[in-house]
Design an enzyme around this catalytic site. Structure first.
Site, PDB file in Angstrom:
ATOM      1  N   HIS A  66      36.081  35.098  32.501  1.00  0.00           N
ATOM      2  CA  HIS A  66      36.334  34.717  33.892  1.00  0.00           C
ATOM      3  C   HIS A  66      37.739  34.160  34.068  1.00  0.00           C
ATOM      4  CE1 HIS A  66      32.138  34.712  35.889  1.00  0.00           C
ATOM      5  NE2 HIS A  66      32.176  35.604  34.911  1.00  0.00           N
ATOM      6  N   ASP A  67      38.247  33.476  33.070  1.00  0.00           N
ATOM      7  CA  ASP A  67      39.615  32.960  33.150  1.00  0.00           C
ATOM      8  C   ASP A  67      40.630  34.096  33.185  1.00  0.00           C
ATOM      9  OD1 ASP A  67      41.694  30.923  33.070  1.00  0.00           O
ATOM     10  OD2 ASP A  67      42.024  31.572  31.007  1.00  0.00           O
ATOM     11  N   GLY A  72      45.404  35.876  34.903  1.00  0.00           N
ATOM     12  CA  GLY A  72      45.647  36.028  33.474  1.00  0.00           C
ATOM     13  C   GLY A  72      44.962  34.941  32.672  1.00  0.00           C
ATOM     14  N   SER A  76      43.180  28.478  33.861  1.00  0.00           N
ATOM     15  CA  SER A  76      43.046  27.980  35.235  1.00  0.00           C
ATOM     16  C   SER A  76      41.586  27.685  35.584  1.00  0.00           C
ATOM     17  CB  SER A  76      43.655  28.968  36.236  1.00  0.00           C
ATOM     18  OG  SER A  76      43.029  30.238  36.147  1.00  0.00           O
ATOM     19  N   PRO A 163      34.314  40.595  38.199  1.00  0.00           N
ATOM     20  CA  PRO A 163      33.285  41.594  38.494  1.00  0.00           C
ATOM     21  C   PRO A 163      31.897  40.969  38.544  1.00  0.00           C
ATOM     22  CG  PRO A 163      34.091  41.864  36.258  1.00  0.00           C
ATOM     23  CD  PRO A 163      34.936  40.812  36.898  1.00  0.00           C
TER      24      PRO A 163
END
Length: 188
Positions: A66-67, A72, A76, A163
């Protein structure tokens, strides 16, 4: 079948992680002199976390996945909300489902004790994803290191770019905008 899925996700993460370095040149030996025990620390804590909760390996792999899909591989996803940041943790794909943050905190605390202000959170996520795959019997790989941590998050990117679990990869799927090679796209 489960091992195939783990191997597929691991291959995707390696491809995406390498495609989006979040900084300068990556090098598997980045911490060899500044924090030589970094990889052992991460592997040890991931192994203990997996022993306490066998689902944790998948959760850590998912955190990195997921990061990497948002801005990228820059950690975050780990940022909490503040006056200037709306956390990706609050996005639809992550809210009430992303987990493993306490393990990342434990890894980071151990690394800070051993090598203060040296190992990035982005590299912690990349190493934890690899070690989560290994601890469950999946393949290992050399992790290029030297990622830089993000100072911002993108809840919009998190809501739009990650996704859905039931999403069928097609040429119209947002992953095609990641500029992956044909080989990397086929691996997905």
């Amino acid at each position: 079948m489960a091992m195939f899925a783990v191997a597929l996700v691991a291959t995707l993460l390696f491809s995406v992680s390498s495609a989006f370095p979040s900084g300068g040149q990556l090098d598997p030996h980045f911490y060899d002199h500044s924090c030589p025990q970094a990889q052992q620390i991460v592997a040890s804590i991931v192994g203990k976390a997996h022993y306490r909760d066998p689902r944790m390996a998948a959760s850590l792999l998912r955190l990195h996945f997921h990061d990497c899909f948002v801005k990228g591989c820059d950690a975050s996803i780990l940022l909490d909300s503040s006056a200037s940041v709306t956390s990706e943790k609050r996005s639809i794909p992550n809210k009430d489902s992303a987990r493993g943050f306490e393990v990342v905190d434990e890894i980071k605390a151990a690394l800070e004790f051993a090598c203060p202000r040296t190992v990035s959170c982005a590299d912690v996520l990349a190493l934890a994803a690899r070690d989560s795959t290994v601890v469950t019997g999946g393949p290992g790989w050399i992790v290029p290191l030297g990622r830089r941590d993000s100072l911002g998050a993108s809840i919009q990117g998190s809501n739009n770019d990650i996704p859905a679990p039931n999403e069928i990869f097609s040429l119209s799927f947002p992953i095609c905008s990641l500029n992956l090679s044909r080989h990397q796209l086929i691996l997905i």
